[in-house]
Design a protein around this motif. Structure first.
Motif, PDB file in Angstrom:
ATOM      1  N   MET A   1       8.394  -7.945  16.665  1.00  0.00           N
ATOM      2  CA  MET A   1       7.004  -8.036  16.263  1.00  0.00           C
ATOM      3  C   MET A   1       6.667  -6.843  15.365  1.00  0.00           C
ATOM      4  SD  MET A   1       3.695  -7.997  18.666  1.00  0.00           S
ATOM      5  CE  MET A   1       2.960  -9.544  18.817  1.00  0.00           C
ATOM      6  N   ILE A   2       5.913  -7.120  14.314  1.00  0.00           N
ATOM      7  CA  ILE A   2       5.543  -6.078  13.359  1.00  0.00           C
ATOM      8  C   ILE A   2       4.268  -5.383  13.833  1.00  0.00           C
ATOM      9  CG2 ILE A   2       4.788  -5.622  11.004  1.00  0.00           C
ATOM     10  CD1 ILE A   2       6.462  -7.950  10.107  1.00  0.00           C
ATOM     11  N   ASP A   3       4.285  -4.075  13.822  1.00  0.00           N
ATOM     12  CA  ASP A   3       3.116  -3.272  14.155  1.00  0.00           C
ATOM     13  C   ASP A   3       2.232  -3.219  12.913  1.00  0.00           C
ATOM     14  OD1 ASP A   3       1.241  -1.445  14.896  1.00  0.00           O
ATOM     15  OD2 ASP A   3       2.639   0.234  15.112  1.00  0.00           O
ATOM     16  N   LEU A   4       1.150  -4.008  12.902  1.00  0.00           N
ATOM     17  CA  LEU A   4       0.292  -4.117  11.724  1.00  0.00           C
ATOM     18  C   LEU A   4      -0.348  -2.787  11.332  1.00  0.00           C
ATOM     19  CD1 LEU A   4      -1.404  -7.566  12.338  1.00  0.00           C
ATOM     20  CD2 LEU A   4       0.507  -7.014  10.835  1.00  0.00           C
ATOM     21  N   ALA A   5      -0.485  -1.888  12.274  1.00  0.00           N
ATOM     22  CA  ALA A   5      -1.066  -0.589  11.952  1.00  0.00           C
ATOM     23  C   ALA A   5      -0.141   0.221  11.049  1.00  0.00           C
ATOM     24  CB  ALA A   5      -1.361   0.188  13.225  1.00  0.00           C
ATOM     25  N   ASN A   6       1.142  -0.105  11.054  1.00  0.00           N
ATOM     26  CA  ASN A   6       2.111   0.643  10.260  1.00  0.00           C
ATOM     27  C   ASN A   6       2.617  -0.118   9.044  1.00  0.00           C
ATOM     28  OD1 ASN A   6       2.058   2.964  11.878  1.00  0.00           O
ATOM     29  ND2 ASN A   6       3.395   1.964  13.367  1.00  0.00           N
ATOM     30  N   VAL A   7       1.973  -1.230   8.709  1.00  0.00           N
ATOM     31  CA  VAL A   7       2.368  -1.991   7.527  1.00  0.00           C
ATOM     32  C   VAL A   7       1.774  -1.336   6.288  1.00  0.00           C
ATOM     33  CG1 VAL A   7       2.133  -4.197   6.316  1.00  0.00           C
ATOM     34  CG2 VAL A   7       2.607  -4.170   8.763  1.00  0.00           C
ATOM     35  N   MET A   8       2.629  -1.067   5.310  1.00  0.00           N
ATOM     36  CA  MET A   8       2.164  -0.504   4.046  1.00  0.00           C
ATOM     37  C   MET A   8       1.754  -1.662   3.135  1.00  0.00           C
ATOM     38  SD  MET A   8       4.259   1.523   1.137  1.00  0.00           S
ATOM     39  CE  MET A   8       3.960   3.225   1.401  1.00  0.00           C
ATOM     40  N   ILE A   9       0.525  -1.621   2.632  1.00  0.00           N
ATOM     41  CA  ILE A   9       0.023  -2.678   1.769  1.00  0.00           C
ATOM     42  C   ILE A   9      -0.085  -2.141   0.346  1.00  0.00           C
ATOM     43  CG2 ILE A   9      -1.893  -4.232   1.279  1.00  0.00           C
ATOM     44  CD1 ILE A   9      -2.431  -4.288   4.299  1.00  0.00           C
ATOM     45  N   ASN A  10       0.594  -2.817  -0.557  1.00  0.00           N
ATOM     46  CA  ASN A  10       0.541  -2.470  -1.981  1.00  0.00           C
ATOM     47  C   ASN A  10      -0.413  -3.422  -2.678  1.00  0.00           C
ATOM     48  OD1 ASN A  10       2.559  -0.478  -1.751  1.00  0.00           O
ATOM     49  ND2 ASN A  10       4.135  -2.049  -1.897  1.00  0.00           N
ATOM     50  N   LYS A  11      -1.377  -2.891  -3.411  1.00  0.00           N
ATOM     51  CA  LYS A  11      -2.268  -3.727  -4.211  1.00  0.00           C
ATOM     52  C   LYS A  11      -1.578  -4.013  -5.529  1.00  0.00           C
ATOM     53  CE  LYS A  11      -6.463  -1.942  -2.177  1.00  0.00           C
ATOM     54  NZ  LYS A  11      -7.713  -1.211  -2.405  1.00  0.00           N
ATOM     55  N   GLU A  12      -1.508  -5.299  -5.876  1.00  0.00           N
ATOM     56  CA  GLU A  12      -0.855  -5.705  -7.119  1.00  0.00           C
ATOM     57  C   GLU A  12      -1.824  -6.553  -7.932  1.00  0.00           C
ATOM     58  OE1 GLU A  12       2.727  -7.808  -6.135  1.00  0.00           O
ATOM     59  OE2 GLU A  12       3.578  -6.110  -5.054  1.00  0.00           O
ATOM     60  N   LEU A  13      -2.002  -6.193  -9.203  1.00  0.00           N
ATOM     61  CA  LEU A  13      -2.821  -6.971 -10.129  1.00  0.00           C
ATOM     62  C   LEU A  13      -1.927  -7.463 -11.243  1.00  0.00           C
ATOM     63  CD1 LEU A  13      -5.537  -7.984 -11.319  1.00  0.00           C
ATOM     64  CD2 LEU A  13      -5.712  -5.765 -12.468  1.00  0.00           C
ATOM     65  N   ARG A  14      -1.997  -8.746 -11.539  1.00  0.00           N
ATOM     66  CA  ARG A  14      -1.226  -9.311 -12.642  1.00  0.00           C
ATOM     67  C   ARG A  14      -2.176 -10.115 -13.511  1.00  0.00           C
ATOM     68  NH1 ARG A  14       2.391 -14.097 -13.607  1.00  0.00           N
ATOM     69  NH2 ARG A  14       3.936 -13.358 -15.097  1.00  0.00           N
ATOM     70  N   VAL A  15      -2.246  -9.761 -14.783  1.00  0.00           N
ATOM     71  CA  VAL A  15      -3.057 -10.488 -15.752  1.00  0.00           C
ATOM     72  C   VAL A  15      -2.112 -11.349 -16.578  1.00  0.00           C
ATOM     73  CG1 VAL A  15      -4.695 -10.323 -17.655  1.00  0.00           C
ATOM     74  CG2 VAL A  15      -4.739  -8.606 -15.820  1.00  0.00           C
ATOM     75  N   SER A  16      -2.402 -12.637 -16.625  1.00  0.00           N
ATOM     76  CA  SER A  16      -1.538 -13.597 -17.315  1.00  0.00           C
ATOM     77  C   SER A  16      -2.366 -14.427 -18.285  1.00  0.00           C
ATOM     78  CB  SER A  16      -0.876 -14.541 -16.307  1.00  0.00           C
ATOM     79  OG  SER A  16      -0.165 -13.829 -15.336  1.00  0.00           O
TER      80      SER A  16
ATOM     81  N   LEU B  24       0.950 -10.454 -19.251  1.00  0.00           N
ATOM     82  CA  LEU B  24       0.778  -9.664 -20.471  1.00  0.00           C
ATOM     83  C   LEU B  24       1.694  -8.451 -20.422  1.00  0.00           C
ATOM     84  CD1 LEU B  24      -1.898 -11.339 -20.417  1.00  0.00           C
ATOM     85  CD2 LEU B  24      -2.990  -9.347 -21.414  1.00  0.00           C
ATOM     86  N   ASP B  25       2.282  -8.122 -21.554  1.00  0.00           N
ATOM     87  CA  ASP B  25       2.993  -6.861 -21.692  1.00  0.00           C
ATOM     88  C   ASP B  25       1.943  -5.757 -21.837  1.00  0.00           C
ATOM     89  OD1 ASP B  25       5.476  -8.110 -21.635  1.00  0.00           O
ATOM     90  OD2 ASP B  25       5.584  -8.286 -23.822  1.00  0.00           O
ATOM     91  N   HIS B  26       2.334  -4.522 -21.555  1.00  0.00           N
ATOM     92  CA  HIS B  26       1.399  -3.399 -21.663  1.00  0.00           C
ATOM     93  C   HIS B  26       0.764  -3.369 -23.058  1.00  0.00           C
ATOM     94  CE1 HIS B  26      -0.404   0.441 -20.873  1.00  0.00           C
ATOM     95  NE2 HIS B  26       0.069   0.887 -22.021  1.00  0.00           N
ATOM     96  N   ALA B  27      -0.543  -3.306 -23.108  1.00  0.00           N
ATOM     97  CA  ALA B  27      -1.348  -3.213 -24.332  1.00  0.00           C
ATOM     98  C   ALA B  27      -1.324  -4.490 -25.176  1.00  0.00           C
ATOM     99  CB  ALA B  27      -0.941  -2.010 -25.181  1.00  0.00           C
ATOM    100  N   GLU B  28      -0.821  -5.594 -24.641  1.00  0.00           N
ATOM    101  CA  GLU B  28      -0.758  -6.850 -25.394  1.00  0.00           C
ATOM    102  C   GLU B  28      -2.087  -7.592 -25.274  1.00  0.00           C
ATOM    103  OE1 GLU B  28       2.412 -10.500 -25.903  1.00  0.00           O
ATOM    104  OE2 GLU B  28       2.081  -9.723 -23.879  1.00  0.00           O
ATOM    105  N   ASP B  29      -2.540  -8.153 -26.372  1.00  0.00           N
ATOM    106  CA  ASP B  29      -3.739  -8.980 -26.384  1.00  0.00           C
ATOM    107  C   ASP B  29      -3.431 -10.310 -25.683  1.00  0.00           C
ATOM    108  OD1 ASP B  29      -6.503  -9.408 -27.926  1.00  0.00           O
ATOM    109  OD2 ASP B  29      -5.362 -11.283 -27.948  1.00  0.00           O
ATOM    110  N   PRO B  30      -4.350 -10.844 -24.867  1.00  0.00           N
ATOM    111  CA  PRO B  30      -4.081 -12.101 -24.167  1.00  0.00           C
ATOM    112  C   PRO B  30      -3.769 -13.289 -25.089  1.00  0.00           C
ATOM    113  CG  PRO B  30      -5.978 -11.014 -23.205  1.00  0.00           C
ATOM    114  CD  PRO B  30      -5.615 -10.239 -24.438  1.00  0.00           C
ATOM    115  N   VAL B  31      -4.430 -13.378 -26.228  1.00  0.00           N
ATOM    116  CA  VAL B  31      -4.121 -14.467 -27.167  1.00  0.00           C
ATOM    117  C   VAL B  31      -2.673 -14.349 -27.633  1.00  0.00           C
ATOM    118  CG1 VAL B  31      -4.623 -15.417 -29.455  1.00  0.00           C
ATOM    119  CG2 VAL B  31      -6.504 -14.823 -27.923  1.00  0.00           C
ATOM    120  N   ASP B  32      -2.264 -13.138 -28.002  1.00  0.00           N
ATOM    121  CA  ASP B  32      -0.883 -12.928 -28.442  1.00  0.00           C
ATOM    122  C   ASP B  32       0.102 -13.238 -27.329  1.00  0.00           C
ATOM    123  OD1 ASP B  32      -1.885 -12.095 -30.900  1.00  0.00           O
ATOM    124  OD2 ASP B  32      -1.847  -9.974 -30.344  1.00  0.00           O
TER     125      ASP B  32
END
Length: 157
Positions: free
Chosen positions: A1-16, A47-55
């Motif tokens: 069983m996983i101890d939820l108090a010790n779970v590391m949560i990473n916030k991930e944002l992806r713009v597509s 998106l690649d870093h600094a890439e415009d969404p249309v491109d």
């Protein structure tokens, strides 16, 4: 069983950015392939870093399908939030922002991507889409295409 108090949560944002291309009752789709699954999706991706969404949408469609497109209209945006395991004691709180454009084919020839995240590209009859194993971005894109909401999203406040 996983101890939820010790779970590391990473916030991930992806713009597509994605393009929905419809012609003569067919939609252009690409088949995304994961480690142990696959599903049809709209051509597009992160998106690649600094890439415009249309491109990014133009680049991704060409990479995944072989077609050069013109972006005609911003249809809107869709967001998704999911939690994924990322190994023992780690979890991702994933937030995806998906920008959806209407695209028009300018040229090129339908082909499959080699060495990328997709392995096939195809024109699919719109009335067959509901029967496909597909990403929810396909349904979100079709809803935006049909409704064309003034505020850029189909549902929500």
């Amino acid at each position: 069983m996983i101890d939820l108090a010790n779970v590391m949560i990473n916030k991930e944002l992806r713009v597509s950015a994605y393009a929905i291309c419809i012609d003569d009752g067919k939609i252009l789709l690409a088949r995304w392939v994961g480690a142990d699954e696959w599903q049809w999706t709209l051509p597009g991706g992160g998106l690649d870093h600094a890439e415009d969404p249309v491109d990014a949408a133009i680049r991704e469609v060409e990479e995944e399908t072989g077609y050069r497109i013109a972006v005609e209209t911003l249809l809107g945006m869709d967001t998704v939030r999911r939690r994924h395991p990322r190994g023992p004691g780690r979890e991702a709180d994933f937030h995806g922002l998906r920008i959806v454009y209407e695209g028009r084919i300018l040229g090129g020839t339908l082909r499959h991507e080699v060495g990328g995240s997709t392995d096939q590209a195809a024109w699919v009859d719109l009335d067959r889409v509901a029967d496909l194993e597909r990403s929810d971005v396909v349904d979100a894109g079709l809803a935006l295409y049909r409704v064309r909401p003034r505020n850029g999203r189909v549902s929500g406040p």
